[in-house]
Design a protein around this motif. Structure first.
Motif, short mmCIF file in Angstrom:
data_model
loop_
_atom_site.label_atom_id
_atom_site.label_comp_id
_atom_site.label_asym_id
_atom_site.label_seq_id
_atom_site.Cartn_x
_atom_site.Cartn_y
_atom_site.Cartn_z
N SER A 207 0.86 -1.19 0.00
CA SER A 207 0.00 0.00 0.00
C SER A 207 0.89 1.23 0.00
N TYR A 208 0.48 2.23 -0.75
CA TYR A 208 1.28 3.45 -0.86
C TYR A 208 0.99 4.40 0.31
N ALA A 209 2.03 5.05 0.80
CA ALA A 209 1.89 6.07 1.84
C ALA A 209 1.76 7.44 1.20
N LEU A 210 1.32 8.41 2.00
CA LEU A 210 1.24 9.78 1.51
C LEU A 210 2.64 10.36 1.33
N PRO A 211 2.78 11.38 0.50
CA PRO A 211 4.09 12.00 0.31
C PRO A 211 4.64 12.60 1.60
N LEU A 212 5.93 12.86 1.60
CA LEU A 212 6.58 13.54 2.72
C LEU A 212 5.94 14.92 2.91
N GLY A 213 5.71 15.29 4.16
CA GLY A 213 5.11 16.57 4.46
C GLY A 213 3.64 16.52 4.76
N LEU A 214 3.02 15.35 4.61
CA LEU A 214 1.58 15.20 4.86
C LEU A 214 1.31 14.29 6.04
N SER A 215 2.28 14.12 6.92
CA SER A 215 2.10 13.22 8.06
C SER A 215 1.07 13.75 9.04
N ASP A 216 0.76 15.05 9.01
CA ASP A 216 -0.23 15.61 9.93
C ASP A 216 -1.63 15.08 9.67
N HIS A 217 -1.83 14.43 8.52
CA HIS A 217 -3.14 13.87 8.22
C HIS A 217 -3.40 12.57 8.97
N GLY A 218 -2.43 12.12 9.76
CA GLY A 218 -2.64 10.96 10.62
C GLY A 218 -2.53 9.63 9.94
N THR A 219 -1.97 9.57 8.76
CA THR A 219 -1.84 8.30 8.06
C THR A 219 -0.59 7.56 8.53
N GLU A 220 -0.56 6.28 8.26
CA GLU A 220 0.58 5.46 8.65
C GLU A 220 1.78 5.74 7.75
N PRO A 221 2.98 5.70 8.30
CA PRO A 221 4.18 5.87 7.46
C PRO A 221 4.36 4.67 6.56
N PRO A 222 5.16 4.79 5.52
CA PRO A 222 5.32 3.66 4.60
C PRO A 222 6.03 2.50 5.26
N GLU A 223 5.66 1.29 4.83
CA GLU A 223 6.32 0.09 5.31
C GLU A 223 7.49 -0.25 4.39
N PRO A 224 8.67 -0.55 4.94
CA PRO A 224 9.79 -0.96 4.08
C PRO A 224 9.45 -2.26 3.35
N PHE A 225 9.84 -2.34 2.09
CA PHE A 225 9.69 -3.58 1.34
C PHE A 225 10.99 -3.86 0.60
N ARG A 226 11.28 -5.12 0.40
CA ARG A 226 12.58 -5.54 -0.09
C ARG A 226 12.44 -6.38 -1.36
N THR A 227 13.51 -6.37 -2.13
CA THR A 227 13.61 -7.24 -3.30
C THR A 227 15.07 -7.55 -3.54
N SER A 228 15.32 -8.62 -4.28
CA SER A 228 16.71 -9.00 -4.56
C SER A 228 17.32 -8.03 -5.56
N PHE A 229 18.62 -7.84 -5.43
CA PHE A 229 19.39 -6.96 -6.32
C PHE A 229 20.72 -7.65 -6.56
N LEU A 230 20.77 -8.41 -7.66
CA LEU A 230 21.89 -9.31 -7.92
C LEU A 230 22.89 -8.70 -8.89
N PRO A 231 24.09 -9.25 -8.96
CA PRO A 231 25.08 -8.74 -9.90
C PRO A 231 24.55 -8.70 -11.33
N GLY A 232 24.75 -7.57 -11.99
CA GLY A 232 24.24 -7.39 -13.35
C GLY A 232 22.88 -6.72 -13.41
N ASP A 233 22.15 -6.66 -12.27
CA ASP A 233 20.85 -5.99 -12.25
C ASP A 233 21.04 -4.47 -12.30
N GLN A 234 20.05 -3.80 -12.89
CA GLN A 234 20.05 -2.33 -12.93
C GLN A 234 18.72 -1.82 -12.42
N LEU A 235 18.79 -0.83 -11.54
CA LEU A 235 17.60 -0.26 -10.92
C LEU A 235 17.45 1.18 -11.36
#
Length: 331
Positions: A240-268
């Motif tokens: 789920s997407y969080a609100l942009p930075l600067g809108l935390s006063d609206h009482g929404t939850e901060p973003p949850e960290p999510f992970r993925t693999s990043f292997l040799p040769g990969d480009q992000l």
């Protein structure tokens, strides 16, 4: 101009007088030359005016005298205009040099190598001659991994640049110190909240590369593009997407960290919406998913430049919004 006027006057003869048109020379000279050139053109115009006045037998008449006086007057006005133009150009050069220094401080060149990651970046401002705007990026090597931010400030102009400076300053301070990426995001939230004035928000994505894994925090920002070594692509997205930075006063939850693999040769590829929302003449968005193959090369600098050129071919003109894109390649 003066040569054409002189030749025309001599060819037609005394019946038609072109004498007043000689003043066109000193009238246009200040636009392209300095005071010496303007004075030289004015002196030449006076000599031509006297010569043509003698040829047309006008030197003893009021018409000839007034023509010579007009050339002298236009030359004097041209010299004053040159002085004012050169003063404005000197001030503009001074302001431009200061602005360029400020731009380099705000958006510093990113390191080409950061830990086990090669980095390449391109920034394209929608304002001519500008190198900064509302988009931002930074790469910091920390004890906790290579940390990256790419963001887009709401709005345009100097206020957006000011907010970008606040976010970048907070990120550069927090990224090496905080052990947790979420804590870095919290520092950014507090930095924006301390800004006085109108409400501002920043869509941003934070990334942390450790070994063969990358962790993301997404604050309402477009999903990154991950091109694997085998050529396949994925779009890492949070549940789920969080609100942009600067809108935390609206009482929404901060973003949850999510992970993925990043292997040799990969480009992000991390980018702002100036890339994904760039339109062609028919209003079609830039098909970034279809252009993922442009990032398969082993040189991220060359790959990113190819993608930039393809973007400009798509829009067939200048961009209407600031655009930033940053590539991380696992070595």
């Amino acid at each position: 101009m003066m040569t054409v006027v002189s030749v025309a006057d001599l060819a037609v003869g005394p019946e038609v007088v072109f004498l007043p048109l000689v003043s066109l020379g000193p009238a246009f000279a200040p636009l392209v030359g300095g005071w010496r050139r303007t004075a030289c053109v004015g002196g030449t115009a006076v000599l031509l005016c006297v010569g043509l006045g003698w040829y047309n037998d006008l030197l003893e008449r009021s018409q000839g005298v007034m023509s010579v006086a007009a050339v002298l007057g236009v030359t004097a006005a041209g010299l004053v205009a040159v002085s004012m133009r050169q003063e404005r150009e000197a001030k503009l050069d001074s302001v431009s040099s200061i602005a360029e220094a400020a731009q380099r401080v705000l958006l510093k060149p990113v390191p080409r190598l950061a830990g086990g990651v090669r980095v390449a970046v391109r920034y394209m401002s929608a304002v001519a001659e500008a190198r900064i705007g509302g988009d931002l990026y930074e790469v910091v090597t920390s004890p906790h991994g290579v940390r990256v931010i790419v963001g887009d400030v709401q709005g345009k102009g100097l206020e957006a640049v000011e907010t970008a400076a606040v976010v970048l300053g907070a990120f550069r301070e927090a990224a090496p110190d905080e052990a947790d990426l979420a804590a870095v995001g919290s520092r950014l939230e507090r930095a924006i909240a301390r800004q006085p004035g109108a409400e501002k928000f920043v869509t941003a994505i934070l990334a942390e590369v450790r070994s063969e894994e990358v962790t993301f925090l997404n604050y309402g920002h477009p999903a990154p593009l991950l091109v694997h070594a085998d050529g396949t692509t994925t779009w890492p997205e949070p549940s789920s997407y969080a609100l942009p930075l600067g809108l935390s006063d609206h009482g929404t939850e901060p973003p949850e960290p999510f992970r993925t693999s990043f292997l040799p040769g990969d480009q992000l590829l991390l980018y702002t919406d100036g890339i994904s929302e760039a339109r062609d003449a028919e209003g079609r968005f830039y098909p970034l998913a279809e252009r993922a193959h442009l990032l398969k090369g082993s040189d991220p600098e060359a790959a990113l430049e190819t993608l930039r050129q393809d973007l400009f071919q798509h829009v067939s003109g200048p961009l209407h919004d600031d655009a930033a894109m940053l590539v991380l390649r696992h070595r």
